[in-house]
Enzyme design. Structure first.
Site, mmCIF file in Angstrom:
data_model
loop_
_atom_site.group_PDB
_atom_site.id
_atom_site.type_symbol
_atom_site.label_atom_id
_atom_site.label_comp_id
_atom_site.label_asym_id
_atom_site.label_seq_id
_atom_site.Cartn_x
_atom_site.Cartn_y
_atom_site.Cartn_z
ATOM 1 C CG ASP A 1 -0.388 -0.381 2.506
ATOM 2 O OD1 ASP A 1 0.636 -1.044 2.670
ATOM 3 O OD2 ASP A 1 -0.840 0.057 3.487
ATOM 4 C CD GLU B 1 3.412 -1.816 7.659
ATOM 5 O OE1 GLU B 1 3.564 -1.968 9.007
ATOM 6 O OE2 GLU B 1 3.248 -0.683 6.952
ATOM 7 C CD GLU B 2 2.407 2.873 5.874
ATOM 8 O OE1 GLU B 2 2.325 3.319 6.916
ATOM 9 O OE2 GLU B 2 3.496 2.714 5.011
ATOM 10 N NE ARG C 1 18.446 -3.615 18.438
ATOM 11 C CZ ARG C 1 19.759 -3.156 18.982
ATOM 12 N NH1 ARG C 1 20.570 -2.514 18.052
ATOM 13 N NH2 ARG C 1 19.886 -3.014 20.175
ATOM 14 C CG HIS D 1 5.076 7.510 6.797
ATOM 15 N ND1 HIS D 1 4.154 7.223 7.471
ATOM 16 C CD2 HIS D 1 5.527 6.240 6.179
ATOM 17 C CE1 HIS D 1 3.917 5.746 7.555
ATOM 18 N NE2 HIS D 1 4.889 5.242 6.642
HETATM 19 ZN ZN LIG Z 1 5.005 3.203 6.239
HETATM 20 ZN ZN LIG Z 2 6.426 0.684 5.207
#
Ligand SMILES: [Zn+2]
Ligand SMILES: [Zn+2]
Length: 433
Positions: A103, A169-170, A214, A403
């Site tokens: 997305d 995902e957002e 990580r 973003h």
């Molecule tokens: Zn994002």
């Molecule tokens: Zn993302």
């Protein structure tokens, strides 16, 4: 049959097993390098045609057509617009899943590139610009490239690869389900169940092509906070005749700061409690009935997360009560902590370091943003990592973050994304469990 002739095939088998794995890894890497320009072309096409969460229909069609052309088994309509591909290798083995999110965001693009997005769409009743401002366009293009190369070596592949293209995902639009939880609910991790899952995020502020990893907690849990403070309306000149929710809210905002500063063990893991909006009243001489606040909570440990939630409720309600007001606290859990499985990360780190090469990989600090990849990691061992996409000669601290309307991808970083993801799949399948 002479003795030597009898032993020769046996010896050949002994020597060829590791060599075959190395050959396969080398072939895959070579072919990934050869399709770099196509990965970039796919990314530009997807970038120019971004779609919001749960609305990724063109994107899904593009991906499904690509996977079908490669002879990969395809399921569409997973979590609304998701696409899951299954590549069955020619040899028996384990199952590895690779995930890319699909997305874009309601952001008006300000980056001046020939494939700049001019797309508009409706978002919560408003007309907005749409932009791949988080780099999910890169993730999909990378995974399309990896799928093409792995399909080309399927006969030599021991096991299967599941390609999970995940919508939203957002976060889905209000009132809709979506994202990783719905992908899981729709069965993407079954038939067959993957033994491990890998995913990456292109990340601003990391030099293009740099692989950043990580073990353990990498990205924070993210939760949404809503507090409504109710008092009693009165004239601004006669505060004693009412109950002031403005002063009460101010005390609550101050009180909440004590959670991170005074109450939780920050030597264990860091955390953040933010009140980001505060709204109340309409006129300078009227004390309103109520004030509404919203904010977010970030943490890196499930126990601390629960503890912080309880403390927020306790502090807000107690301060309100002390002022004869009341406070209603609602916390919506958004995403869990992205925790990289320690054993899996230890096992796969040599792969990332090999692909990174000299000076091309590094340990990443924890980051306070969240990722719904974490839901997959709650089901099966998973590893998530970052790949840099900021031009190497740029001041990393000044790069527009993910973003931002100025989020920029230096496409030279995509190759390392594709090489690393393909290598993780091949190495995982060829290594002993
Ligand atoms: Zn994002
Ligand atoms: Zn993302």
């Amino acid at each position: 049959m002479p003795r030597t002739a009898f032993f020769r095939p046996f010896l050949f088998l002994l020597l060829s097993a590791p060599a075959a794995a190395d050959d396969l890894a080398a072939t895959v890497d070579q072919r990934i390098r050869a399709i770099e320009s196509r990965v970039i072309a796919w990314r530009r096409d997807i970038h120019e045609h971004p779609e919001l969460s749960n609305r990724e229909t063109r994107t899904a069609d593009l991906i499904a057509a690509h996977l079908r052309k490669l002879g990969i088994e395809v399921k569409t309509g997973i979590a609304h617009t998701g696409v899951v591909g299954l590549l069955k290798g020619g040899k028996p083995g384990r199952v590895v899943a690779l995930r890319a999110d699909m997305d874009a965001l309601p952001v008006v693009e300000e980056v001046d590139v020939p494939f700049k997005s001019t797309v508009k769409a409706e978002y919560i009743g408003q007309q907005v610009g749409v932009m791949h401002a988080c780099g999910h366009d890169a993730h999909m293009a990378i995974l399309m490239g990896v799928a093409e190369v792995l399909a080309s070596v399927r006969e030599q592949l021991p096991g299967s690869v599941k390609f999970i293209f995940q919508p939203a995902e957002e976060g889905p639009p209000p009132g809709e389900e979506g994202g990783a939880p719905l992908v899981i609910k729709d069965g993407a991790l079954e038939n067959p169940k993957p033994d491990a899952i890998f995913g990456l995020h292109v990340f601003s502020g990391i030099p293009a092509g740099m692989i950043a990893y990580r073990a353990g907690p990498l990205m924070a849990s993210a939760d949404w906070l809503y507090i409504t403070v109710k008092g009693k309306q009165t004239h601004g000149a006669w505060p004693w005749a009412g109950i002031d929710p403005v002063v009460t809210s101010a005390q609550i905002v101050g009180g909440l700061q004590n959670i991170v500063a005074r109450q939780i063990d920050v030597s264990k893991e860091p955390a953040v409690v933010t009140v980001a909006t505060i709204h109340g009243g309409a006129r300078k001489n009227i004390i309103p009935d109520q004030v509404e606040m919203t904010g977010t909570i970030r943490s890196f440990d499930e126990g601390m997360r629960q503890d912080i939630h309880a403390r927020i409720k306790h502090i807000a309600e107690s301060i309100a009560q002390a002022n004869d007001a009341s406070a209603e606290v609602r916390i919506d859990k958004a995403v869990p902590v992205t925790i990289n499985d320690a054993a899996l990360t230890e096992k796969m780190l040599p792969t990332l370091k090999r692909i990174g090469g000299e000076g091309g990989s590094r340990l990443n600090p924890r980051v306070m943003v969240g990722e719904d990849f974490s839901y997959f990691q709650q089901q099966i061992p998973g590893m998530f990592y970052f790949v840099g996409i900021t031009p190497k000669d740029q001041d990393m601290a000044k790069a527009a973050p993910n973003h931002s309307q100025r989020f920029y991808i230096d496409e030279s970083g995509l190759l390392q994304g594709a090489r690393s993801l393909a290598a993780l799949a091949v190495d995982f399948l060829t290594q002993k469990p």
